[in-house]
Design a protein around this motif. Structure first.
Motif, PDB file in Angstrom:
ATOM      1  N   ALA A 179      77.801  24.296  22.444  1.00  0.00           N
ATOM      2  CA  ALA A 179      78.424  24.596  21.026  1.00  0.00           C
ATOM      3  C   ALA A 179      77.318  24.948  19.979  1.00  0.00           C
ATOM      4  N   GLY A 180      76.300  24.349  19.935  1.00  0.00           N
ATOM      5  CA  GLY A 180      75.297  24.592  19.321  1.00  0.00           C
ATOM      6  C   GLY A 180      74.678  26.026  19.448  1.00  0.00           C
ATOM      7  N   GLU A 181      74.244  26.176  20.597  1.00  0.00           N
ATOM      8  CA  GLU A 181      73.837  27.641  21.074  1.00  0.00           C
ATOM      9  C   GLU A 181      74.916  28.762  20.513  1.00  0.00           C
ATOM     10  N   ILE A 182      76.186  28.317  20.625  1.00  0.00           N
ATOM     11  CA  ILE A 182      76.942  29.461  20.205  1.00  0.00           C
ATOM     12  C   ILE A 182      77.072  29.852  18.684  1.00  0.00           C
ATOM     13  N   GLU A 183      76.928  28.665  18.125  1.00  0.00           N
ATOM     14  CA  GLU A 183      76.509  28.893  16.678  1.00  0.00           C
ATOM     15  C   GLU A 183      75.344  29.703  16.317  1.00  0.00           C
ATOM     16  N   ARG A 184      74.292  29.506  17.074  1.00  0.00           N
ATOM     17  CA  ARG A 184      73.233  30.316  16.736  1.00  0.00           C
ATOM     18  C   ARG A 184      73.231  31.695  17.083  1.00  0.00           C
ATOM     19  N   LEU A 185      74.229  32.088  17.879  1.00  0.00           N
ATOM     20  CA  LEU A 185      74.529  33.478  18.288  1.00  0.00           C
ATOM     21  C   LEU A 185      75.187  34.124  17.108  1.00  0.00           C
ATOM     22  N   TRP A 237      86.389  38.534  21.963  1.00  0.00           N
ATOM     23  CA  TRP A 237      85.923  37.185  21.021  1.00  0.00           C
ATOM     24  C   TRP A 237      85.591  37.482  19.742  1.00  0.00           C
ATOM     25  N   GLY A 238      86.129  38.426  19.103  1.00  0.00           N
ATOM     26  CA  GLY A 238      85.735  38.734  17.874  1.00  0.00           C
ATOM     27  C   GLY A 238      86.146  37.847  16.538  1.00  0.00           C
ATOM     28  N   ASP A 239      87.567  37.139  16.902  1.00  0.00           N
ATOM     29  CA  ASP A 239      87.733  36.121  16.197  1.00  0.00           C
ATOM     30  C   ASP A 239      87.348  34.866  16.479  1.00  0.00           C
ATOM     31  N   ALA A 240      86.561  34.596  17.068  1.00  0.00           N
ATOM     32  CA  ALA A 240      86.140  33.294  17.733  1.00  0.00           C
ATOM     33  C   ALA A 240      85.358  32.370  16.607  1.00  0.00           C
ATOM     34  N   ALA A 241      85.436  30.963  16.993  1.00  0.00           N
ATOM     35  CA  ALA A 241      84.876  30.151  16.198  1.00  0.00           C
ATOM     36  C   ALA A 241      84.337  28.880  16.899  1.00  0.00           C
ATOM     37  N   VAL A 242      83.486  28.312  16.307  1.00  0.00           N
ATOM     38  CA  VAL A 242      83.176  26.827  17.031  1.00  0.00           C
ATOM     39  C   VAL A 242      83.979  25.673  16.061  1.00  0.00           C
ATOM     40  N   SER A 243      85.037  25.312  16.916  1.00  0.00           N
ATOM     41  CA  SER A 243      85.977  24.445  16.330  1.00  0.00           C
ATOM     42  C   SER A 243      86.439  23.411  17.073  1.00  0.00           C
TER      43      SER A 243
END
Length: 336
Positions: free
Chosen positions: A151-157, A235-241
């Motif tokens: 999750a943290g890595e995904i946010e950093r992208l 994945w253009g609407d994606a979020a970490v949630s």
């Protein structure tokens, strides 16, 4: 390929939308990039381009000599994370996603292989029962579970954060920035704020960790590789949630097709991969009820990112307002 040749352009419901495709210099650079990246894979474009222009992306189907076509996608800045995210997902959960042929993170460009049959196309030509939808939700939830550690890595992208504990702040920001809500609608949402904070606190207390939320997982956003096996994309609407925020869109589409009686089966299939971590079935169901309602926040935020500064009459504020107003409706499988 550097010469446009013949291109069939589809603008859908947005004939006046301005996209980078209108600029010759951009087209030349983008198509040259595609040519070079194909050559790096020993491939060559061959045939007319099919161009799909929408306010949120430029999508080009590129026929390739001797094999299936490939797809070039250009994202706007607000969703430029899609290419890097897709590349990362191909490393972390390769069995569930498309593997991009090339990514230019700085320009928001991605070259994808063809994924096969859209699930929507399969639904249009075959008799498909609810069990296929159960299978896709079970597979998708398993993928989300495996991505918790990233999750943290995904946010950093660059993927937007809409973490469970931060959802009240997301709501405040969306409400303050929306220009399409009427005075009565705004007052209703203002009055809901204390309850929303309670829902978020309760959802966080149930302990299901945040991970990747597709935020728009419908039958046009996945490929059916074979019965019961799917490939997820777009994945253009994606979020970490909260992961359970993903359930609503898919379940609503299935219920539209088969009727609301299938919802308990869909819910059970989606929750199955989340059992075994010490949470009871009742706790998981309650989390799903809360996330069903709160899922509209990520969807409203995606509309705002796609159409920043749009007028009241534009699709962004209006769609975001409709999503926000859905907060006032109880989930279909339990009171909020």
């Amino acid at each position: 390929m550097r010469d446009l040749g013949t291109a069939v352009v589809d603008r859908g419901r947005y004939p006046d939308a301005r996209t980078p495709w209108e600029r010759e210099s951009w087209r030349t650079a983008a198509l040259g990039w595609v040519t070079d990246r194909l050559a790096g894979h020993g491939l060559r474009a061959d045939g007319a381009l099919e161009v799909r222009l929408r306010p949120w992306s430029v999508l080009v189907r590129v026929p390739v000599a001797g094999r299936t076509a490939v797809w070039f996608k250009a994202n706007p800045p607000a969703s430029a994370f899609e290419g890097p995210l897709t590349g990362a997902l191909a490393r972390w959960v390769p069995e569930h996603v498309l593997h991009p042929l090339a990514v230019d993170a700085a320009r928001g460009w991605t070259l994808f292989p063809d994924g096969g049959d859209l699930f929507r196309a399969v639904l249009g030509r075959e008799r498909v029962g609810p069990r296929e939808w159960e299978a896709l939700l079970r597979q998708y939830a398993s993928m989300q579970y495996d991505l918790v550690a990233h999750a943290g890595e995904i946010e950093r992208l660059g993927v937007p954060a809409a973490r469970t504990s931060g959802l009240p702040a997301v709501f405040d920001r969306l409400l303050a920035g929306n220009t399409a809500l009427g005075p009565d609608e705004r007052a209703r949402l203002d009055g809901l704020r204390p309850r929303l904070a309670d829902w978020c606190a309760e959802l966080a207390s149930l302990g299901v960790p945040d991970t990747l939320d597709h935020a728009d997982l419908h039958d046009g956003q996945l490929f059916r590789r074979s019965p019961g096996r799917f490939t997820f994309f777009d994945w253009g609407d994606a979020a970490v949630s909260h992961p359970f925020c993903s359930l609503r869109v898919t379940a609503e589409r299935a219920c539209e097709r088969y009727g609301p009686h299938v919802l308990p089966r869909l819910l059970a299939a989606y929750l199955e991969p989340w059992t075994g971590d010490g949470r009871t079935a009742a706790e998981l169901r309650r989390a799903a009820e809360l996330a069903w309602r709160l899922s509209v926040l990520s969807r409203a935020a995606a509309w705002g990112r796609t159409f920043p500064g749009a007028s009241d009459a534009g699709p962004g504020p209006g769609q975001a307002a409709r999503r926000l107003l859905e907060l006032t409706a109880d989930p279909p499988f339990g009171a909020g």
